[in-house]
Design a protein around this motif. Structure first.
Motif, short mmCIF file in Angstrom:
data_model
loop_
_atom_site.label_atom_id
_atom_site.label_comp_id
_atom_site.label_asym_id
_atom_site.label_seq_id
_atom_site.Cartn_x
_atom_site.Cartn_y
_atom_site.Cartn_z
N ASP A 95 1.65 0.37 -3.03
CA ASP A 95 2.58 -0.73 -3.19
C ASP A 95 2.37 -1.73 -2.06
OD1 ASP A 95 3.78 0.39 -0.94
OD2 ASP A 95 5.52 1.17 -2.04
N VAL A 96 3.15 -2.81 -2.05
CA VAL A 96 2.88 -3.90 -1.11
C VAL A 96 3.00 -3.46 0.34
CG1 VAL A 96 3.67 -6.18 -0.34
CG2 VAL A 96 3.47 -5.69 -2.79
N MET A 122 -0.65 -13.31 -3.67
CA MET A 122 -0.42 -11.91 -3.28
C MET A 122 -0.91 -11.66 -1.86
SD MET A 122 -2.08 -8.42 -4.92
CE MET A 122 -3.71 -8.81 -4.22
N GLN A 125 1.75 -12.66 0.45
CA GLN A 125 2.81 -11.65 0.49
C GLN A 125 2.42 -10.49 1.40
OE1 GLN A 125 3.94 -10.51 -3.44
NE2 GLN A 125 5.56 -9.12 -2.79
N LEU A 126 1.19 -10.03 1.27
CA LEU A 126 0.70 -8.97 2.15
C LEU A 126 0.66 -9.43 3.60
CD1 LEU A 126 -2.22 -7.80 -0.15
CD2 LEU A 126 -0.23 -6.41 0.48
N HIS A 129 4.07 -9.14 5.27
CA HIS A 129 4.35 -7.77 5.72
C HIS A 129 3.56 -7.43 6.99
CE1 HIS A 129 6.81 -5.77 2.55
NE2 HIS A 129 6.40 -6.81 1.82
N GLY A 148 6.25 -13.28 -3.10
CA GLY A 148 7.15 -12.45 -2.32
C GLY A 148 8.61 -12.76 -2.47
N HIS A 198 4.11 -4.12 -8.49
CA HIS A 198 4.40 -3.97 -7.07
C HIS A 198 4.86 -5.30 -6.47
CE1 HIS A 198 3.10 0.07 -7.11
NE2 HIS A 198 1.79 -0.13 -6.97
N ILE A 199 4.21 -6.38 -6.85
CA ILE A 199 4.54 -7.70 -6.31
C ILE A 199 5.97 -8.08 -6.68
CG2 ILE A 199 4.05 -10.17 -6.55
CD1 ILE A 199 1.09 -9.38 -6.83
N ASP A 202 8.86 -6.29 -4.87
CA ASP A 202 8.94 -6.51 -3.42
C ASP A 202 9.66 -7.82 -3.12
OD1 ASP A 202 8.13 -5.88 -0.64
OD2 ASP A 202 6.96 -7.72 -0.86
#
Length: 276
Positions: A95-96, A122, A125-126, A129, A148, A198-199, A202
């Motif tokens: 997952d993310v 994406m 978004q990563l 994190h 995100g 997953h996106i 999150d």
């Protein structure tokens, strides 16, 4: 850990017409826990900049930016786990948050220390994190049409979203469509759907106030997939961040407007004020 590589140089090809096969890059791979990551590298600058692609993409999405950025930086371009050459074997797609942890470990290995990070969709978004939870590996952060923020998932909203993103012109430069289609087919529909799930599950909003790095948000003016309003909300929530809108660009501004994109990123990484 020594990195296997193939030495090479980038040929001088005008930015908007650069294709992946026009680039001669050093290539590497490394095992990070249960996952194997492949990446390309070029440039000899003291500082490194990592480019993280979006959903169903690959390192090829940065072909029009590598030459411009590598003039000043060592450029690291991975295939995110599950995509491109970083195909999944037995391990499930993380997952993310888990994938961000894997990429944080990869970045420390590949860069040999802290590096600048540019993340698209994406990949953005990563990057959020990574910046909020593993901030020591990042110097400056560029979020490009980053995913995100949650959106309604009612049938009406999903139908409208599909209607808006389906026409090919919503993806920008039509000459890039074969690359996008090829990467999506290579990843496979089930893998893309798992990643999309997953996106969508999150929500990065709790992380945004904790990003300590200088942050630039770069957005395509005509992005119908992740609208400009998401960039404006991120700017409000990330301390000291700035937003630059690239006029006429869609969801992939690094492809639609590579020269303007490269100039903005280089100026920001050099410490100049970019955007508002």
């Amino acid at each position: 850990m020594p990195l296997p590589s193939l030495p090479g140089l980038i040929r001088a090809v005008p930015g908007r017409h650069v294709r992946w096969r026009d680039l001669e890059l050093r290539t590497h791979q490394a095992d990070i826990g249960a996952y194997r990551i492949h990446w390309a590298e070029t440039g000899t600058g003291e500082d490194a900049v990592a480019l993280l692609h979006g959903l169903s993409g690959s390192s090829r999405w940065w072909a029009r930016n590598i030459r411009g950025l590598s003039a000043r930086y060592r450029v690291l371009v991975p295939d995110v786990v599950g995509f491109g050459r970083s195909r999944l074997a037995a391990a499930p797609l993380p997952d993310v948050p888990a994938l961000a942890a894997v990429l944080g470990e990869w970045l420390r290995l590949a860069a040999g220390g802290a590096a600048h990070v540019v993340g698209h969709s994406m990949g953005g978004q990563l990057s959020i994190h990574m910046a909020a939870r593993f901030g020591g590996c990042i110097k400056r952060l560029v979020l490009v049409d980053a995913a995100g923020l949650p959106r309604p998932l009612t049938p009406r909203h999903v139908t409208r979203f599909a209607y808006e993103m389906a026409p090919p012109w919503q993806w920008g430069d039509p000459t890039f469509l074969p690359v996008m289609l090829g990467d999506a087919l290579a990843a496979g529909p089930w893998n893309v759907m798992r990643a999309l799930r997953h996106i969508l599950r999150d929500d990065v909003r709790p992380l945004l106030p904790d990003i300590p790095h200088p942050t630039l948000l770069l957005w395509g003016e005509r992005d119908a997939i992740i609208p400009l309003a998401h960039g404006e909300e991120m700017r409000r929530m990330i301390p000291g961040s700035r937003l630059l809108v690239l006029r006429g660009a869609y969801h992939n501004p690094m492809v639609d407007a590579p020269q303007a994109f490269n100039e903005a990123v280089l100026a920001f990484l050099a410490g100049e004020e970019v955007g508002e």
